[in-house]
Write a protein that holds these residues in place. Structure first.
Motif, mmCIF file in Angstrom:
data_model
loop_
_atom_site.group_PDB
_atom_site.id
_atom_site.type_symbol
_atom_site.label_atom_id
_atom_site.label_comp_id
_atom_site.label_asym_id
_atom_site.label_seq_id
_atom_site.Cartn_x
_atom_site.Cartn_y
_atom_site.Cartn_z
ATOM 1 N N ASP A 1 58.645 -37.307 50.671
ATOM 2 C CA ASP A 1 59.685 -36.322 50.407
ATOM 3 C C ASP A 1 59.270 -35.448 49.228
ATOM 4 O OD1 ASP A 1 60.531 -37.560 47.938
ATOM 5 O OD2 ASP A 1 61.842 -38.891 49.058
ATOM 6 N N ALA A 2 59.839 -34.247 49.199
ATOM 7 C CA ALA A 2 59.457 -33.283 48.170
ATOM 8 C C ALA A 2 59.883 -33.732 46.786
ATOM 9 C CB ALA A 2 60.064 -31.915 48.498
ATOM 10 N N ALA A 3 60.947 -34.525 46.707
ATOM 11 C CA ALA A 3 61.428 -34.975 45.398
ATOM 12 C C ALA A 3 60.374 -35.813 44.689
ATOM 13 C CB ALA A 3 62.730 -35.755 45.556
ATOM 14 N N GLU A 4 59.633 -36.616 45.426
ATOM 15 C CA GLU A 4 58.580 -37.415 44.807
ATOM 16 C C GLU A 4 57.531 -36.506 44.179
ATOM 17 O OE1 GLU A 4 55.814 -41.019 46.324
ATOM 18 O OE2 GLU A 4 55.211 -39.012 46.981
ATOM 19 N N THR A 5 57.119 -35.474 44.912
ATOM 20 C CA THR A 5 56.101 -34.566 44.378
ATOM 21 C C THR A 5 56.600 -33.841 43.141
ATOM 22 O OG1 THR A 5 55.068 -34.296 46.546
ATOM 23 C CG2 THR A 5 54.648 -32.568 44.904
ATOM 24 N N ARG A 6 57.849 -33.388 43.181
ATOM 25 C CA ARG A 6 58.386 -32.715 41.983
ATOM 26 C C ARG A 6 58.428 -33.668 40.795
ATOM 27 N NH1 ARG A 6 61.812 -30.267 46.033
ATOM 28 N NH2 ARG A 6 63.440 -31.828 45.656
ATOM 29 N N LEU A 7 58.788 -34.935 41.045
ATOM 30 C CA LEU A 7 58.797 -35.933 39.979
ATOM 31 C C LEU A 7 57.388 -36.152 39.438
ATOM 32 C CD1 LEU A 7 60.013 -38.221 38.256
ATOM 33 C CD2 LEU A 7 59.752 -39.719 40.259
ATOM 34 N N PHE A 8 56.417 -36.256 40.332
ATOM 35 C CA PHE A 8 55.047 -36.500 39.896
ATOM 36 C C PHE A 8 54.504 -35.331 39.083
ATOM 37 C CE2 PHE A 8 53.663 -39.793 43.350
ATOM 38 C CZ PHE A 8 54.523 -40.719 42.782
ATOM 39 N N LEU A 9 54.858 -34.123 39.450
ATOM 40 C CA LEU A 9 54.401 -32.964 38.684
ATOM 41 C C LEU A 9 55.009 -32.964 37.286
ATOM 42 C CD1 LEU A 9 54.542 -30.280 41.514
ATOM 43 C CD2 LEU A 9 52.467 -31.116 40.374
ATOM 44 N N ARG A 10 56.283 -33.302 37.199
ATOM 45 C CA ARG A 10 56.903 -33.402 35.864
ATOM 46 C C ARG A 10 56.249 -34.516 35.052
ATOM 47 N NH1 ARG A 10 61.656 -33.001 38.971
ATOM 48 N NH2 ARG A 10 62.161 -35.208 38.574
ATOM 49 N N THR A 11 55.977 -35.632 35.717
ATOM 50 C CA THR A 11 55.333 -36.752 35.036
ATOM 51 C C THR A 11 53.955 -36.352 34.521
ATOM 52 O OG1 THR A 11 56.532 -38.347 36.407
ATOM 53 C CG2 THR A 11 54.524 -39.126 35.312
ATOM 54 N N ALA A 12 53.196 -35.663 35.349
ATOM 55 C CA ALA A 12 51.855 -35.233 34.944
ATOM 56 C C ALA A 12 51.913 -34.259 33.772
ATOM 57 C CB ALA A 12 51.134 -34.606 36.125
ATOM 58 N N ARG A 13 52.895 -33.375 33.793
ATOM 59 C CA ARG A 13 53.055 -32.424 32.680
ATOM 60 C C ARG A 13 53.219 -33.157 31.353
ATOM 61 N NH1 ARG A 13 58.812 -29.733 32.257
ATOM 62 N NH2 ARG A 13 59.158 -31.963 31.916
ATOM 63 N N ASP A 14 53.883 -34.295 31.389
ATOM 64 C CA ASP A 14 54.194 -35.035 30.174
ATOM 65 C C ASP A 14 53.219 -36.180 29.900
ATOM 66 O OD1 ASP A 14 56.435 -33.389 29.887
ATOM 67 O OD2 ASP A 14 57.716 -34.770 31.028
ATOM 68 N N THR A 15 52.177 -36.291 30.724
ATOM 69 C CA THR A 15 51.237 -37.407 30.611
ATOM 70 C C THR A 15 49.820 -36.861 30.558
ATOM 71 O OG1 THR A 15 52.753 -38.744 31.967
ATOM 72 C CG2 THR A 15 50.527 -39.612 31.645
ATOM 73 N N PRO A 16 49.221 -36.734 29.387
ATOM 74 C CA PRO A 16 47.894 -36.119 29.282
ATOM 75 C C PRO A 16 46.825 -36.816 30.104
ATOM 76 C CG PRO A 16 48.918 -36.314 27.114
ATOM 77 C CD PRO A 16 49.795 -37.061 28.066
ATOM 78 N N GLU A 17 47.014 -38.105 30.353
ATOM 79 C CA GLU A 17 46.005 -38.836 31.123
ATOM 80 C C GLU A 17 45.928 -38.378 32.579
ATOM 81 O OE1 GLU A 17 47.413 -41.531 27.808
ATOM 82 O OE2 GLU A 17 48.347 -40.158 29.243
ATOM 83 N N ILE A 18 47.006 -37.794 33.102
ATOM 84 C CA ILE A 18 47.021 -37.331 34.496
ATOM 85 C C ILE A 18 46.583 -35.870 34.541
ATOM 86 C CG2 ILE A 18 48.414 -36.964 36.563
ATOM 87 C CD1 ILE A 18 50.242 -39.239 35.601
ATOM 88 N N ALA A 19 45.425 -35.630 35.146
ATOM 89 C CA ALA A 19 44.831 -34.288 35.136
ATOM 90 C C ALA A 19 45.257 -33.435 36.320
ATOM 91 C CB ALA A 19 43.306 -34.407 35.120
ATOM 92 N N GLY A 20 45.782 -34.054 37.364
ATOM 93 C CA GLY A 20 46.188 -33.296 38.541
ATOM 94 C C GLY A 20 47.019 -34.159 39.464
ATOM 95 N N VAL A 21 47.714 -33.494 40.394
ATOM 96 C CA VAL A 21 48.596 -34.186 41.339
ATOM 97 C C VAL A 21 48.284 -33.729 42.762
ATOM 98 C CG1 VAL A 21 50.983 -34.498 42.113
ATOM 99 C CG2 VAL A 21 50.466 -34.450 39.658
ATOM 100 N N VAL A 22 48.071 -34.672 43.650
ATOM 101 C CA VAL A 22 48.027 -34.401 45.088
ATOM 102 C C VAL A 22 49.410 -34.727 45.618
ATOM 103 C CG1 VAL A 22 47.030 -35.048 47.309
ATOM 104 C CG2 VAL A 22 45.566 -34.892 45.275
ATOM 105 N N GLY A 23 50.165 -33.698 45.963
ATOM 106 C CA GLY A 23 51.538 -33.886 46.387
ATOM 107 C C GLY A 23 51.658 -34.071 47.892
#
Length: 275
Positions: free
Chosen positions: A55-77
């Motif tokens: 679902d799209a909500a998971e991807t939006r959550l992951f993008l927000r998480t990545a924005r706030d987590t320097p260790e995550i360099a990118g998201v495959v949604g």
């Protein structure tokens, strides 16, 4: 710099985790858990991949998480390749918090028919992802590999990333059959493959690096290290191993930590911007 090109986050309530065989990973996995795992293995950055909620909500959550987590360099949604509004879905991801970290789209192709990627509407979805400048990430079963090769040939403008080497049947010893299926995929220069998810295709209780070696050797021979990426597939790997065990097995099989496999290919494929 070491980059893990394939990791997940999830909560215990994900529907696919109801399978009794997955009880040991049926819990919440958080950013704090991720930091502990990569810290123990000496990994610097990761690529966070959709985790099957579809679902799209998971991807939006992951993008927000990545924005706030320097260790995550990118998201495959996640997005459905048959979504008639796929371009708008991608635009919506990019417009939201962390949208600049979207690097690819993955649908759960492994749950579809063997010829799913041959269908015209699906090919149109793949083309839409490519036109958006994103990677088409593919999680497929070995039986679907011929359709991967055909899709890559039909869409040379798209970059395809093949997860888990196409899920070879390591536990069943299906080496020759898998080799014959993956060789035409590797012949397509627009396909990159991940050295990921192999321990869970082997026997969970008794695997050793020697079980993985012929598959890794074939992948290196067919793709070259310049089209391979290391991925842990954490926390799925915990069904069979610890994070350091998986990383150590891969470095042992590769004779070290080749810079392309452990960072360079991920940076160039996903256009990662690292600080």
């Amino acid at each position: 710099m070491i980059i893990d090109a394939h990791q997940h986050l999830w909560t215990a309530g994900y529907p696919w985790l109801r399978d009794p065989s997955l009880a040991r990973i049926r819990r919440d996995y958080t950013v704090d858990d991720l930091r502990a795992a990569i810290g123990a293995a000496g990994v610097d950055r990761t690529v966070l991949v959709e985790a099957g909620r579809c679902d799209a909500a998971e991807t939006r959550l992951f993008l927000r998480t990545a924005r706030d987590t320097p260790e995550i360099a990118g998201v495959v949604g996640w997005a459905g390749l048959l979504d008639p509004d796929l371009a708008a879905t991608i635009d919506g991801y990019r417009a939201g918090p962390g949208g600049e970290l979207l690097v690819g789209i993955r649908d759960q192709v492994q749950g579809e028919a063997d010829d799913f990627l041959d269908r015209a509407p699906v090919r149109a979805g793949l083309a839409t992802v490519a036109e958006a400048g994103l990677v088409n990430e593919l999680v497929v079963r070995a039986a679907q590999l011929p359709s991967v090769a055909r899709a890559a040939a039909a869409l040379p403008q798209s970059t395809f990333v093949l997860d888990h080497l196409g899920k070879p049947g390591i536990a069943a010893g299906e080496l020759r059959h898998w080799h014959d299926l993956i060789a035409p995929v590797a012949a397509r220069p627009n396909v990159i493959a991940k050295l990921s998810g192999l321990v869970t295709e082997a026997n969970w209780e008794s695997w050793t690096p020697d079980d993985l070696k012929p598959y890794v050797d074939i992948a290196v021979g067919l793709f070259g290290t310049g089209r391979l990426m290391f991925g842990s597939d954490w926390p799925v790997l915990e069904l069979a191993a610890t994070y350091p065990e998986v990383k150590d097995a891969m470095t042992g099989l590769l004779g070290g930590s080749p810079a392309d496999v452990f960072a360079g290919t991920a940076i160039s494929t996903y256009h990662l911007e690292l600080t």
